[in-house]
Motif scaffolding. Structure first.
Motif, PDB file in Angstrom:
ATOM      1  N   VAL A 236      -1.159  10.458   0.910  1.00  0.00           N
ATOM      2  CA  VAL A 236      -0.643  11.189   2.012  1.00  0.00           C
ATOM      3  C   VAL A 236      -1.216  12.791   2.266  1.00  0.00           C
ATOM      4  N   THR A 237      -1.344  12.861   3.530  1.00  0.00           N
ATOM      5  CA  THR A 237      -1.655  14.218   4.032  1.00  0.00           C
ATOM      6  C   THR A 237      -0.843  14.794   5.047  1.00  0.00           C
ATOM      7  N   ILE A 238      -0.275  15.973   5.115  1.00  0.00           N
ATOM      8  CA  ILE A 238       0.731  16.562   6.089  1.00  0.00           C
ATOM      9  C   ILE A 238      -0.268  17.381   7.160  1.00  0.00           C
ATOM     10  N   LEU A 254       6.278  18.952  11.528  1.00  0.00           N
ATOM     11  CA  LEU A 254       5.237  18.554  10.429  1.00  0.00           C
ATOM     12  C   LEU A 254       5.119  16.912  10.704  1.00  0.00           C
ATOM     13  N   SER A 255       3.974  16.308  10.470  1.00  0.00           N
ATOM     14  CA  SER A 255       3.700  15.032  10.381  1.00  0.00           C
ATOM     15  C   SER A 255       3.051  14.504   9.278  1.00  0.00           C
ATOM     16  N   ALA A 256       2.770  13.096   8.716  1.00  0.00           N
ATOM     17  CA  ALA A 256       2.398  12.838   7.608  1.00  0.00           C
ATOM     18  C   ALA A 256       1.687  11.658   7.850  1.00  0.00           C
ATOM     19  N   THR A 257       0.354  11.475   7.430  1.00  0.00           N
ATOM     20  CA  THR A 257      -0.515  10.248   7.550  1.00  0.00           C
ATOM     21  C   THR A 257      -0.696   9.745   6.166  1.00  0.00           C
ATOM     22  N   VAL A 258      -0.512   8.423   6.189  1.00  0.00           N
ATOM     23  CA  VAL A 258      -0.781   7.630   4.869  1.00  0.00           C
ATOM     24  C   VAL A 258      -1.857   6.868   4.877  1.00  0.00           C
ATOM     25  N   GLY A 263      -8.754   3.788   1.780  1.00  0.00           N
ATOM     26  CA  GLY A 263      -9.081   4.780   2.881  1.00  0.00           C
ATOM     27  C   GLY A 263      -8.574   4.603   4.142  1.00  0.00           C
ATOM     28  N   LYS A 264      -7.858   3.297   4.222  1.00  0.00           N
ATOM     29  CA  LYS A 264      -7.388   2.997   5.741  1.00  0.00           C
ATOM     30  C   LYS A 264      -6.156   3.714   6.128  1.00  0.00           C
ATOM     31  N   GLN A 265      -5.876   3.947   7.099  1.00  0.00           N
ATOM     32  CA  GLN A 265      -4.633   4.519   7.591  1.00  0.00           C
ATOM     33  C   GLN A 265      -3.525   3.424   7.626  1.00  0.00           C
ATOM     34  N   MET A 266      -2.386   3.643   7.070  1.00  0.00           N
ATOM     35  CA  MET A 266      -1.189   2.845   7.199  1.00  0.00           C
ATOM     36  C   MET A 266      -0.307   3.273   8.128  1.00  0.00           C
ATOM     37  N   THR A 267       0.345   2.306   8.702  1.00  0.00           N
ATOM     38  CA  THR A 267       1.433   2.567   9.418  1.00  0.00           C
ATOM     39  C   THR A 267       2.732   1.956   8.976  1.00  0.00           C
ATOM     40  N   ARG A 298       7.506  25.721   0.142  1.00  0.00           N
ATOM     41  CA  ARG A 298       6.792  24.520   0.318  1.00  0.00           C
ATOM     42  C   ARG A 298       7.685  23.360   0.661  1.00  0.00           C
ATOM     43  N   VAL A 299       7.167  22.690   1.710  1.00  0.00           N
ATOM     44  CA  VAL A 299       7.750  21.401   2.187  1.00  0.00           C
ATOM     45  C   VAL A 299       6.737  20.113   1.651  1.00  0.00           C
ATOM     46  N   VAL A 300       7.413  19.047   1.244  1.00  0.00           N
ATOM     47  CA  VAL A 300       6.709  17.887   0.467  1.00  0.00           C
ATOM     48  C   VAL A 300       7.106  16.754   1.115  1.00  0.00           C
ATOM     49  N   ALA A 301       5.826  15.933   1.333  1.00  0.00           N
ATOM     50  CA  ALA A 301       6.023  14.623   1.804  1.00  0.00           C
ATOM     51  C   ALA A 301       5.840  13.556   0.869  1.00  0.00           C
ATOM     52  N   ARG A 302       6.517  12.523   0.539  1.00  0.00           N
ATOM     53  CA  ARG A 302       6.358  11.671  -0.508  1.00  0.00           C
ATOM     54  C   ARG A 302       6.386  10.139   0.233  1.00  0.00           C
ATOM     55  N   VAL A 303       5.548   9.390  -0.186  1.00  0.00           N
ATOM     56  CA  VAL A 303       5.421   8.149   0.139  1.00  0.00           C
ATOM     57  C   VAL A 303       4.862   7.423  -1.117  1.00  0.00           C
TER      58      VAL A 303
END
Length: 733
Positions: A236-238, A254-258, A263-267, A298-303
């Motif tokens: 995941v990247t912020i 902020l937005s997060a991409t999974v 390596g394919k983007q998930m929705t 620091r702000v954390v995004a978890r998936v």
């Protein structure tokens, strides 16, 4: 000067060397009783949270010599960063603080920087991928090394190693970037099925330890067509990778991409957002960040077990005018002393601007108080921070050091006239310029005429001969005196005429040992003398002619009961042993000898063959009270108990040589009584013929020992004392 710090996090102990300066640092100020400097091991230290730092802090005089027994107090200004206790500093949390070293009005500062410590290695991306055997996985293996707050730690060594399935990694050893991340490419081996790579973070230098490793897993397929694997979130990247909010209350998004294992983007993935310091900034479930206070977090995004973090900084308002205090530092040298601080306003260009409504606050009111006009008053020794604040202005801080310089000293407790041999305890009170007593001030004592009166390091005065002497107490360059008049006959420096020979030795006794120590120990052997405190020394003015004597030093701090005390033992040759024994010996203690609280001050013992249960002689007396003869019977099968003088009681005068003679005759059987006679300076003190006879199989007397045991258990010496023995003669039949 190097320093070893104990550092433990989830693994073995790590000794790390972290001083920022390589030499001792002297911090000095006018002190008390010659205490001129507090010597610190460094001006600054850089350590890690969790470290335990023993500080070697010394107090030295103006010549650089250490002052023994000086207890330096350590105080941390910010106890949330580090705590000080005794001579040790404990690093608690990242940040900076000053550690104060205080002693008798002196102050020294050590700047301490506490850095965060790596506690965990986390998988960021690249786990759970599928590819054909012998091919490189599409996504790199990514890890992050973090501290206990989740912040990335740069500069940590990460080692990647293949654990199952063969294959290789492009980089087996790599340092983490500033965000704590490290990555490598993985080419699968030839084995179909699960393959594994382990990532291990190695912390430290010469002595290293590892954090708990993490394991990447991948599925290797054969060349045939395989079903498409189920997508698994592996990274995941912020975005953006950092966020700056320019004022409290401002918001940002902020937005997060999974991404999956290929390596394919998930929705449609659920992202959990959190802030590591909600006192600086908060974040909601949509990634909206709100500024709460100036600072950074620091702000954390978890998936699904993978995460990314970004730094959020809340900036201080620009162009805000500030307050400037004058002076920024000052020293108050007495309790109650005061100093008025001034304050002015400055804009961003440094120009003076008008300011009103200034509020003054002391952050250490027990050390120094400040009123509404900026007048600071000293209350206790230490350092206080004084803060000036006003609406619309950035505050400013001044550092006020409070100490107590010696201004006066007074002596009390004098008794005049003082009789020869009598003692009196003097006390000195040291005060600062405002007449406040200085607690713990070091005082030195001296006498103008030691032949009339002596004085100990604690102020105990003892009359020696008729006359007058001036006793002076000094501290911090200031002194005060009192005159002591001594009356009475002077103590004799030599015994009565004709008393230097062994006058009470029975006729016809065979000489076993006759030693004046001029030729060393001879057949005597020292016991438990590893510290070298028992030795043969040279003295002058003895009443027995020779100038070589045995001396046992009882140093300050010595515990009662014999620990740390040597003895000198003489084994009587078996051919010369008998049931009758004569021992003559010269003995003395120093003029300030401090008797044990139990009254026990041993100096000589004898024992029969086949036993170490002795009969011993002691100078009985507590503290500075008079010393007299006392004999303790611990012979095997004896009656036991103590034997007091029953003829005359002669006192042992401190600082004076005394000749002690003892005659001992064992009964031929337990039914026949033992005889004991003891003379002090030729005067019979004990004459007993009713003591029990030992039940030892061998009735012959076999050992004579110089035994300077002090006490009794408990107590400790308050100053250096010594016991000395001159010539000794042993005979018998």
């Amino acid at each position: 000067m190097s320093r070893k710090l104990l550092h433990r996090i989830g693994g073995p102990a790590l000794l790390c060397l972290l001083p920022l300066l390589a030499c001792d640092t002297d911090t000095s100020a006018p002190g008390l009783n010659g205490a001129a400097q507090i010597k610190l091991p460094a001006e600054k230290l850089e350590v890690f949270e969790g470290d335990t730092i023993p500080l070697d802090v010394k107090v030295v005089d103006a010549k650089g010599a250490p002052i023994e027994g000086s207890a330096v107090q350590l105080v941390s200004e910010d106890t949330s960063v580090a705590r000080a206790a005794g001579g040790t500093v404990y690093a608690l949390n990242p940040g900076t603080t000053s550690v104060q070293a205080r002693y008798s009005g002196l102050l020294a500062l050590l700047e301490l920087l506490v850095r965060p410590t790596a506690t965990e290695i986390q998988i960021v991306g690249g786990n759970g991928q599928t590819a054909r055997v012998g091919t490189e996985l599409p996504q790199p293996l990514r890890v992050r090394v973090v501290d206990r707050r989740g912040n990335g730690i740069g500069g940590v060594t990460v080692e990647f190693s293949v654990k199952q399935g063969g294959g290789r990694v492009s980089a087996a050893r790599i340092l983490t970037a500033s965000n704590g991340e490290a990555s490598t490419k993985w080419t699968l081996g030839s084995v179909v099925g699960e393959q594994r790579v382990e990532a291990r973070a190695v912390v430290g230098g010469a002595v290293r330890y590892s954090l708990t490793p993490v394991t990447f897993r991948a599925t290797a397929t054969s060349g045939s067509t395989q079903p498409e694997p189920t997508p698994v979130a592996t990274r995941v990247t912020i975005s953006p990778d950092s966020l700056v909010l320019k004022a409290v209350g401002e918001t940002g998004s902020l937005s997060a991409t999974v991404y999956d294992q290929n390596g394919k983007q998930m929705t449609g993935q659920t992202v959990t957002w959190s802030s590591l310091n909600t006192g600086i900034a908060t974040v909601n479930s949509s990634g909206t960040v709100r500024a709460v206070a100036v600072g950074s977090t620091r702000v954390v995004a978890r998936v699904s077990g993978v995460a990314d973090t970004v730094t959020v900084r809340v900036a201080a308002p620009q162009a805000q005018p500030r307050l400037v205090i004058s002076p920024k530092t000052d020293t108050l040298k007495a309790l109650g002393a005061s100093r008025t601080l001034s304050v002015s306003g400055r804009n961003s260009s440094g120009a003076t601007v008008a300011v009103s409504g200034v509020t003054w606050t002391s952050l250490n009111r027990s050390i120094a108080e400040v009123n509404t006009s900026g007048n600071v008053v000293a209350r206790a020794v230490g350092t206080a921070l004084i803060v000036a604040s006003a609406n619309g202005f950035a505050p400013d801080t001044a550092r006020i050091v409070v100490r107590q310089d010696v201004a006066s000293i007074s002596v009390s407790g004098a008794q005049s006239p003082l009789q020869v041999g009598q003692s009196v305890q003097l006390s000195a009170t040291v005060r600062d310029a405002n007449n406040n007593a200085i607690s713990g001030a070091s005082v030195s004592w001296s006498t103008s005429n030691s032949s009339v009166a002596t004085v100990s390091s604690s102020g105990l005065v003892r009359g020696v001969s008729a006359g007058s002497a001036t006793i002076t107490a000094s501290s911090g360059g200031v002194s005060a005196s009192t005159t002591i008049r001594v009356e009475g006959a002077s103590e004799p420096t030599t015994p009565p005429s004709g008393n230097t020979a062994w006058t009470n030795e029975p006729a016809g006794f065979r000489v076993i040992e006759d030693r004046d120590w001029a030729n060393g120990w001879g057949s005597w052997k020292t016991l438990w003398n590893d510290n070298g405190r028992m030795s043969i020394v040279t003295v002058s003015g003895t009443p027995f002619g020779s100038n070589r004597v045995v001396q046992q030093l009882h140093p300050r701090g010595l515990s009662g009961g014999g620990s740390g005390t040597a003895e000198a033992n003489f084994d009587i040759p078996s051919s010369m042993r008998g049931q009758e024994l004569y021992v003559g010996v010269w003995v003395r203690v120093n003029p300030e000898w401090d008797g044990h609280s139990s009254g026990i001050n041993k100096f000589l013992w004898v024992a029969p063959g086949g036993s170490v249960q002795p009969l011993w002689l002691e100078m009985y007396g507590q503290n500075s009270n008079p010393l007299r003869l006392y004999v303790v019977d611990q012979l095997p099968g004896g009656c036991g108990g103590g034997v007091n003088p029953n003829v005359t009681t002669s006192n042992f005068v401190r600082g004076k040589w005394h000749k002690v003679e003892m005659y001992l005759k064992f009964g031929r059987s337990t039914s026949e009584r033992t005889t004991l006679k003891v003379w002090i300076d030729g005067v019979l003190n004990i004459d007993r013929s009713d003591l029990c006879t030992p039940s030892s199989a061998e009735k012959a007397i076999a050992m004579v020992r110089l035994s300077p045991i002090w006490g009794g258990v408990g107590d400790s010496k308050g100053s250096d004392d010594y016991m000395q023995w001159g010539p000794i003669r042993i005979s018998g039949r």
